[in-house]
Design a protein around this motif. Structure first.
Motif, PDB file in Angstrom:
ATOM      1  N   PHE A 128       0.805  -1.228   0.000  1.00  0.00           N
ATOM      2  CA  PHE A 128       0.000   0.000   0.000  1.00  0.00           C
ATOM      3  C   PHE A 128       0.836   1.276   0.000  1.00  0.00           C
ATOM      4  CE2 PHE A 128      -2.800  -3.226   1.826  1.00  0.00           C
ATOM      5  CZ  PHE A 128      -3.950  -3.044   1.063  1.00  0.00           C
ATOM      6  N   PHE A 129       2.061   1.228   0.519  1.00  0.00           N
ATOM      7  CA  PHE A 129       2.852   2.456   0.642  1.00  0.00           C
ATOM      8  C   PHE A 129       4.218   2.380  -0.035  1.00  0.00           C
ATOM      9  CE2 PHE A 129       0.207   1.914   4.456  1.00  0.00           C
ATOM     10  CZ  PHE A 129      -0.623   3.019   4.327  1.00  0.00           C
ATOM     11  N   GLN A 130       4.567   1.219  -0.604  1.00  0.00           N
ATOM     12  CA  GLN A 130       5.852   1.020  -1.269  1.00  0.00           C
ATOM     13  C   GLN A 130       7.032   1.381  -0.348  1.00  0.00           C
ATOM     14  OE1 GLN A 130       3.285   2.812  -3.188  1.00  0.00           O
ATOM     15  NE2 GLN A 130       2.731   0.693  -3.673  1.00  0.00           N
ATOM     16  N   ARG A 131       6.927   0.998   0.911  1.00  0.00           N
ATOM     17  CA  ARG A 131       8.006   1.251   1.881  1.00  0.00           C
ATOM     18  C   ARG A 131       8.798  -0.043   2.071  1.00  0.00           C
ATOM     19  NH1 ARG A 131       7.380   6.183   4.444  1.00  0.00           N
ATOM     20  NH2 ARG A 131       9.572   5.783   4.932  1.00  0.00           N
ATOM     21  N   PHE A 132       9.795  -0.233   1.192  1.00  0.00           N
ATOM     22  CA  PHE A 132      10.556  -1.474   1.218  1.00  0.00           C
ATOM     23  C   PHE A 132      11.532  -1.555   2.392  1.00  0.00           C
ATOM     24  CE2 PHE A 132       9.159  -1.009  -3.135  1.00  0.00           C
ATOM     25  CZ  PHE A 132       8.790  -2.300  -3.491  1.00  0.00           C
ATOM     26  N   GLU A 133      11.786  -0.412   3.060  1.00  0.00           N
ATOM     27  CA  GLU A 133      12.717  -0.442   4.190  1.00  0.00           C
ATOM     28  C   GLU A 133      12.173  -1.238   5.373  1.00  0.00           C
ATOM     29  OE1 GLU A 133      10.578   3.608   4.309  1.00  0.00           O
ATOM     30  OE2 GLU A 133      11.434   2.216   2.826  1.00  0.00           O
ATOM     31  N   THR A 134      10.848  -1.479   5.384  1.00  0.00           N
ATOM     32  CA  THR A 134      10.293  -2.272   6.488  1.00  0.00           C
ATOM     33  C   THR A 134      10.742  -3.729   6.439  1.00  0.00           C
ATOM     34  OG1 THR A 134       8.292  -2.618   5.171  1.00  0.00           O
ATOM     35  CG2 THR A 134       8.264  -0.803   6.762  1.00  0.00           C
ATOM     36  N   LEU A 135      11.346  -4.127   5.332  1.00  0.00           N
ATOM     37  CA  LEU A 135      11.913  -5.482   5.262  1.00  0.00           C
ATOM     38  C   LEU A 135      13.034  -5.670   6.282  1.00  0.00           C
ATOM     39  CD1 LEU A 135      12.047  -6.037   1.386  1.00  0.00           C
ATOM     40  CD2 LEU A 135      10.572  -7.218   3.032  1.00  0.00           C
ATOM     41  N   LEU A 136      13.606  -4.564   6.758  1.00  0.00           N
ATOM     42  CA  LEU A 136      14.657  -4.660   7.769  1.00  0.00           C
ATOM     43  C   LEU A 136      14.141  -5.252   9.071  1.00  0.00           C
ATOM     44  CD1 LEU A 136      16.450  -1.220   7.200  1.00  0.00           C
ATOM     45  CD2 LEU A 136      17.244  -3.490   6.495  1.00  0.00           C
ATOM     46  N   LEU A 137      12.819  -5.213   9.283  1.00  0.00           N
ATOM     47  CA  LEU A 137      12.253  -5.823  10.490  1.00  0.00           C
ATOM     48  C   LEU A 137      12.484  -7.329  10.526  1.00  0.00           C
ATOM     49  CD1 LEU A 137       8.806  -3.976  10.748  1.00  0.00           C
ATOM     50  CD2 LEU A 137      10.789  -3.690  12.245  1.00  0.00           C
ATOM     51  N   LEU A 138      12.702  -7.920   9.372  1.00  0.00           N
ATOM     52  CA  LEU A 138      12.892  -9.371   9.318  1.00  0.00           C
ATOM     53  C   LEU A 138      14.223  -9.789   9.940  1.00  0.00           C
ATOM     54  CD1 LEU A 138      11.570 -10.115   5.716  1.00  0.00           C
ATOM     55  CD2 LEU A 138      10.313 -10.032   7.875  1.00  0.00           C
ATOM     56  N   VAL A 139      15.203  -8.880   9.925  1.00  0.00           N
ATOM     57  CA  VAL A 139      16.523  -9.226  10.473  1.00  0.00           C
ATOM     58  C   VAL A 139      16.453  -9.470  11.984  1.00  0.00           C
ATOM     59  CG1 VAL A 139      18.900  -8.459  10.783  1.00  0.00           C
ATOM     60  CG2 VAL A 139      17.699  -7.994   8.631  1.00  0.00           C
ATOM     61  N   PRO A 140      15.919  -8.527  12.796  1.00  0.00           N
ATOM     62  CA  PRO A 140      15.816  -8.828  14.226  1.00  0.00           C
ATOM     63  C   PRO A 140      14.871  -9.982  14.517  1.00  0.00           C
ATOM     64  CG  PRO A 140      14.711  -6.752  13.719  1.00  0.00           C
ATOM     65  CD  PRO A 140      15.493  -7.139  12.509  1.00  0.00           C
ATOM     66  N   ALA A 141      13.846 -10.180  13.673  1.00  0.00           N
ATOM     67  CA  ALA A 141      12.930 -11.299  13.886  1.00  0.00           C
ATOM     68  C   ALA A 141      13.666 -12.632  13.752  1.00  0.00           C
ATOM     69  CB  ALA A 141      11.767 -11.222  12.908  1.00  0.00           C
ATOM     70  N   VAL A 142      14.536 -12.728  12.738  1.00  0.00           N
ATOM     71  CA  VAL A 142      15.323 -13.953  12.564  1.00  0.00           C
ATOM     72  C   VAL A 142      16.256 -14.156  13.756  1.00  0.00           C
ATOM     73  CG1 VAL A 142      17.114 -15.047  11.170  1.00  0.00           C
ATOM     74  CG2 VAL A 142      15.185 -13.930  10.047  1.00  0.00           C
ATOM     75  N   TYR A 143      16.844 -13.073  14.246  1.00  0.00           N
ATOM     76  CA  TYR A 143      17.749 -13.177  15.399  1.00  0.00           C
ATOM     77  C   TYR A 143      17.005 -13.658  16.646  1.00  0.00           C
ATOM     78  CZ  TYR A 143      20.664 -11.856  19.338  1.00  0.00           C
ATOM     79  OH  TYR A 143      21.366 -11.873  20.509  1.00  0.00           O
ATOM     80  N   VAL A 144      15.804 -13.130  16.845  1.00  0.00           N
ATOM     81  CA  VAL A 144      15.007 -13.548  18.009  1.00  0.00           C
ATOM     82  C   VAL A 144      14.713 -15.041  17.938  1.00  0.00           C
ATOM     83  CG1 VAL A 144      12.737 -13.355  19.102  1.00  0.00           C
ATOM     84  CG2 VAL A 144      13.988 -11.294  18.465  1.00  0.00           C
ATOM     85  N   GLY A 145      14.327 -15.515  16.754  1.00  0.00           N
ATOM     86  CA  GLY A 145      14.064 -16.938  16.602  1.00  0.00           C
ATOM     87  C   GLY A 145      15.301 -17.785  16.832  1.00  0.00           C
ATOM     88  N   TYR A 146      16.437 -17.334  16.297  1.00  0.00           N
ATOM     89  CA  TYR A 146      17.672 -18.096  16.481  1.00  0.00           C
ATOM     90  C   TYR A 146      18.092 -18.136  17.948  1.00  0.00           C
ATOM     91  CZ  TYR A 146      22.551 -19.520  16.032  1.00  0.00           C
ATOM     92  OH  TYR A 146      23.750 -20.175  16.174  1.00  0.00           O
ATOM     93  N   ARG A 147      17.957 -16.994  18.636  1.00  0.00           N
ATOM     94  CA  ARG A 147      18.326 -16.962  20.054  1.00  0.00           C
ATOM     95  C   ARG A 147      17.399 -17.857  20.883  1.00  0.00           C
ATOM     96  NH1 ARG A 147      21.160 -14.328  23.923  1.00  0.00           N
ATOM     97  NH2 ARG A 147      20.113 -13.988  25.923  1.00  0.00           N
ATOM     98  N   SER A 148      16.104 -17.866  20.541  1.00  0.00           N
ATOM     99  CA  SER A 148      15.164 -18.745  21.241  1.00  0.00           C
ATOM    100  C   SER A 148      15.557 -20.209  21.067  1.00  0.00           C
ATOM    101  CB  SER A 148      13.738 -18.511  20.734  1.00  0.00           C
ATOM    102  OG  SER A 148      13.339 -17.177  20.946  1.00  0.00           O
TER     103      SER A 148
END
Length: 463
Positions: free
Chosen positions: A362-382
């Protein structure tokens, strides 16, 4: 103990009145009406607040007047209630924990407040509270309960001081606590509606908040004040923290201005929980909580009792062995298999995946893909922190990513053990292990390999 019917100390009138005043929306509503609707007549403007204060004082007096108690041979009898009288008979053998606190009001007249937790109490059913009784009578109650629970045997006076919290540790606990965020949230909630009653335009005559710099300075000042208030609150709460063991009873005392004493039987402890927060763990500190069948004795979560607010990691094993010889704390837990790693990371991605999808579509804000990096880290740490272990008659389960919780449970304390599998887990040879030590209190570890889960299940069923 005497069978005479007794009343609380008259200071309980003030305590009940203050309690009514603190019961939320009515006082706030009265204040808002008094502030917002000005008629010019002070009597009419402040009448809602005056009526509420009068009601609180009347309710406080009647609560004290209608509260009576007495002690029989092996039980306690209480009558209370303003409009509906409630009678309670409490056998001493069903009392599972008792705590004692000294607030400012109690200290002024030399009395204490006693909380009593009983077996079979519902979550929404309040515990027995005696807001103002003499110290001598509180000690008599504790001795009578202990005598009854120990088979009417003579109580030994030998007490061992197990743990004392040093000032530097209390200070480190206060500095690294998250309580400042709660204070900031309260301040933010206040200021969110502040403009409805005192417009910010009026504040400009006192505070220069026209430019961005002044706003940042104001917010930073609020943050510092909230942090200082949090530190002071923790210092007042945990100063003089001491754990004493007397036969099969643990006694915890804490507090500077409001001194609190908690007494609970070791037999009521269902499990031990070791919590590791990132900052404290870096400096070699953890906290230890007890899962006990005695309600919320320290005003915390139901069934949880704080044993060591902060303690050196190297000292935990010996301290627990002193208090609970049956438990053997250790850090060597079995890690999860490699195939569980990607499942932990995918589960973490699922929680934030919707945000990038919506913002990109809806907004063409591709920088929000950066949220996936900490999400992957959280899963790996868990995944890295999760683990299980069986040692003799004890099961340990560990989980978490930010604050890691390791729960140690004795076999005879586990009420139920469940091994479950989804279809995807079945294909990968993984299971989820659930363990329940009390109704409503359970822990689990996801994606344990089938062989380990089978070993845990056979261990639980074995004699």
């Amino acid at each position: 103990m005497t069978h005479e019917t007794k009343r609380l100390h008259p200071i309980a009138i003030v305590i009940y009145t203050v309690k009514r005043l603190r019961q939320g929306p009515f006082l706030v509503l009265a204040l808002l009406i008094a502030i917002k609707k000005k008629t010019g007549d002070p009597f009419i403007d402040w009448l809602p607040l005056f009526l509420f204060l009068l009601y609180a004082l009347f309710a406080g007096y009647m609560s004290w007047r209608r509260f009576t108690y007495r002690f029989e041979e092996n039980e306690m009898y209480i009558e209370q209630g303003i409009f509906v009288k409630k009678k309670r008979y409490i056998p001493f053998e069903r009392i599972q924990g008792i705590s004692q606190s000294f607030g400012l009001l109690q200290r002024l007249v030399g009395v204490v407040q006693v909380h009593i937790e009983t077996a079979g109490r519902q979550i929404d059913d309040p515990e027995v509270v005696l807001p103002a009784i003499s110290i001598e009578e509180a000690d008599q109650i504790k001795r009578a309960i202990r005598n009854q629970n120990e088979g009417n045997m003579l109580i030994q006076n030998e007490m061992d001081v197990v743990f004392t919290l040093r000032f530097r540790d209390v200070l480190f606990l206060a500095v690294t606590s998250g309580g400042a965020f709660g204070v900031i949230a309260a301040i933010g909630a206040f200021f969110s509606d502040f403009n409805d009653f005192i417009p910010f335009e009026r504040l400009k005559t006192f505070l220069p908040i026209d430019d961005m710099t002044s706003t940042i300075v104001l917010l930073f000042t609020m943050l510092i004040v909230a942090y200082i208030l949090s530190i002071v609150g923790h210092l007042l709460r945990y100063m003089n923290f001491t754990v004493v063991k007397q036969k099969n009873t643990l006694m915890i005392t804490t507090g500077l201005l409001q001194k609190k004493s908690i007494s609970t039987s070791i037999e009521r402890v269902q499990a031990i929980v070791v919590k590791e927060s990132p900052i404290r763990y870096l400096f070699g500190y953890v906290s230890v909580h007890l899962v006990h069948a005695g309600g919320s004795l320290d005003d915390g979560k139901q069934g949880s009792l704080l044993l060591f607010p902060i303690v050196r990691t190297s000292e935990v094993t010996s301290l627990i062995a002193t208090c609970f010889p049956e438990y053997r704390l250790h850090g060597s837990l079995r890690s999860l298999c490699t195939c569980a790693r990607w499942r932990y990371m995918l589960r973490s991605l699922y929680t934030v995946m919707l945000i990038p999808i919506i913002t990109i579509v809806f907004f063409q804000r591709f920088e929000t893909l950066l949220l996936l990096v900490p999400a992957v880290y959280v899963g790996y740490r868990s995944y890295k922190r999760a683990g299980v272990a069986i040692k003799s008659e004890q099961l340990a389960l560990r989980r978490g990513w930010l604050t890691t919780k390791t729960v140690y449970m004795l076999k005879h304390r586990i009420q139920s053990l469940t091994i479950s599998q989804s279809r995807m887990q079945q294909r990968l040879g993984l299971c989820t292990v659930h363990a329940t030590v009390m109704p409503g209190i359970r822990t689990k570890v996801v994606d344990v390999d089938e062989s380990t889960a089978k070993t845990i299940y056979e261990w639980f069923l074995g004699n």
